[in-house]
Scaffold this active site. Structure first.
Site, PDB file in Angstrom:
ATOM      1  N   GLY A  10     -19.877  11.987 -48.073  1.00  0.00           N
ATOM      2  CA  GLY A  10     -18.852  12.528 -47.195  1.00  0.00           C
ATOM      3  C   GLY A  10     -17.477  11.935 -47.439  1.00  0.00           C
ATOM      4  O   GLY A  10     -17.334  10.858 -48.030  1.00  0.00           O
ATOM      5  N   ASP A 102     -14.335  14.791 -30.924  1.00  0.00           N
ATOM      6  CA  ASP A 102     -13.662  15.382 -29.762  1.00  0.00           C
ATOM      7  C   ASP A 102     -14.470  16.526 -29.169  1.00  0.00           C
ATOM      8  O   ASP A 102     -14.250  16.926 -28.025  1.00  0.00           O
ATOM      9  CB  ASP A 102     -12.264  15.873 -30.142  1.00  0.00           C
ATOM     10  CG  ASP A 102     -12.273  16.908 -31.259  1.00  0.00           C
ATOM     11  OD1 ASP A 102     -13.122  16.783 -32.173  1.00  0.00           O
ATOM     12  OD2 ASP A 102     -11.436  17.828 -31.246  1.00  0.00           O
ATOM     13  N   TYR A 125     -23.664  21.323 -31.386  1.00  0.00           N
ATOM     14  CA  TYR A 125     -23.199  20.201 -32.204  1.00  0.00           C
ATOM     15  C   TYR A 125     -22.645  19.093 -31.312  1.00  0.00           C
ATOM     16  O   TYR A 125     -22.993  17.918 -31.464  1.00  0.00           O
ATOM     17  CB  TYR A 125     -22.132  20.680 -33.184  1.00  0.00           C
ATOM     18  CG  TYR A 125     -21.320  19.569 -33.801  1.00  0.00           C
ATOM     19  CD1 TYR A 125     -21.860  18.741 -34.785  1.00  0.00           C
ATOM     20  CD2 TYR A 125     -20.002  19.343 -33.397  1.00  0.00           C
ATOM     21  CE1 TYR A 125     -21.106  17.714 -35.335  1.00  0.00           C
ATOM     22  CE2 TYR A 125     -19.245  18.334 -33.950  1.00  0.00           C
ATOM     23  CZ  TYR A 125     -19.803  17.519 -34.922  1.00  0.00           C
ATOM     24  OH  TYR A 125     -19.059  16.507 -35.461  1.00  0.00           O
TER      25      TYR A 125
END
Length: 284
Positions: A10, A102, A125
Site C-alpha cells: 500500500g 473519517d 466499510y
C-alpha cells in the site's frame, strides 16, 4: 528502533518504509502473502520471530463499495486483524500504531469532527473500521490510533492517480461536489506519526492535512497543478450511483494532535503540490 510494517504494497506502508530507512531504522515489511493479519497464528508467529519495538499496521480492506456485499472480508482485515495484532503486541509489550478513517462518521455534524464525537458510519466499510477501533482499545492500551482521510501518495490506489488516468482519456471530467473531507498526503502522515511516536503519545488522534475540500475542488486543483487543460465539472453523488453511501462532510479536526505536538500540519494543497512534483520527476 526496529519496526514491523504490515500491508507493504500500500501507499502508506511504502512511505513508512522509505522514511524509516532514510533514518536508518531497521524495517521488516510484509504484504498480505507474507502476513495475513486475519490469521491469528501467523500474526503471533511473525511478531515472535522479529520482536519489533513498534508494529505499524497499514493493512486494510479499502474497497468501500465491495464491502457492502463482502462485509466478512472487510471485517476480517479491518476488525479481526486489528484484534490479532493488538493481542500479539500486548503479549510482547510492543507499541501498535493503527490507522482508521473519517468514514466512521456519518457526515451530518456540519463541522469538523473531533476525537470525542461518537462514530456513526453510513457504510459497511466504516462499520468494519469502527469495530477495529473498538477491538484495539479493548485488547491493549499501548497504541496510537490515527484517523486519516482521503489518503494519497505514491501508488495507484488513490483518487489522484485515478483522476490522472481519467484525464488522459477524457477531455471533460465530472466530479462529485457533495462529498467534503481533507485530502491527506502520505508523507505528512508518516512524518507526524513518527514525531508523535518520538514524543511518547498514546491514544486516539485525528491526523489530516489542514483545510478541507470537495472531491470537485481537489480535482480542479490537481488538474491545474498538472498543467492539464481538462474541463472539470461539478455533479452530485446521484450522478454516480454506488452501493455504499458516503458522508457529506467528514472533515476531521487535527487540533488536538497539532497542539500536543506543537506543530502546524501543512495544507492539503501543499501536499498535492509536493505529490505532483514527485510524480512529474519520476515520469521524466
Amino acid at each position: 528502533m526496529k519496526f514491523l510494517v504490515t500491508g507493504a504494497m500500500g501507499q502508506l506502508a511504502r512511505q513508512f518504509q522509505k522514511t524509516l530507512q532514510n533514518h536508518e531504522h531497521a524495517v521488516v515489511t510484509f504484504d498480505r502473502q507474507g502476513l495475513d493479519i486475519s490469521d491469528s497464528h501467523a500474526v503471533k508467529e511473525r511478531i515472535s520471530e522479529h520482536i519489533p519495538d513498534v508494529v505499524i499496521n497499514c493493512a486494510s480492506y479499502n474497497s468501500v463499495d465491495k464491502a457492502e456485499d463482502d462485509f466478512d472480508s472487510a471485517r476480517s482485515v479491518n476488525a479481526t486483524g486489528v484484534k490479532n495484532l493488538a493481542i500479539a503486541c500486548k503479549d510482547k509489550n510492543i507499541l501498535l500504531i493503527h490507522f482508521s478513517t473519517d468514514y466512521v462518521f456519518d457526515g451530518t455534524k456540519e463541522d469538523f469532527y473531533i476525537e470525542e464525537d461518537e462514530p456513526n458510519p453510513l457504510n459497511r466499510y466504516g462499520e468494519s473500521k469502527r469495530e477495529g477501533e473498538q477491538l484495539l482499545r479493548q485488547e491493549t492500551d499501548n497504541y496510537l490510533l490515527f484517523r486519516v482521510s482521503w489518503v494519497f501518495g505514491e501508488g495507484r490506489n488513490n483518487f489522484l492517480y485515478r483522476l490522472s488516468e481519467w484525464a488522459r482519456k477524457n477531455r471533460t471530467l465530472k466530479i462529485v461536489s457533495d462529498q467534503v473531507s481533507v485530502p491527506t498526503y502520505t508523507e505528512d502522515i508518516v512524518n507526524v506519526t513518527l514525531f508523535a511516536l518520538n514524543k511518547g503519545l498514546r491514544g486516539l488522534y485525528h491526523l489530516t492535512n489542514s483545510g478541507y475540500a470537495s472531491r470537485y475542488e481537489v480535482a480542479r486543483y490537481y488538474i491545474e497543478q498538472m498543467e492539464m487543460d481538462n474541463v472539470v465539472l461539478p455533479v452530485t453523488s446521484d450522478y454516480f450511483p454506488s452501493p455504499a453511501k458516503r458522508p457529506y462532510f467528514s472533515a476531521l479536526s487535527h487540533r488536538k494532535l497539532s497542539q500536543e505536538l506543537n506543530v502546524d500540519i501543512p495544507d492539503w494543497k501543499l501536499g498535492i503540490e509536493r505529490y505532483v512534483k514527485i510524480t512529474s520527476e519520476k515520469s521524466e
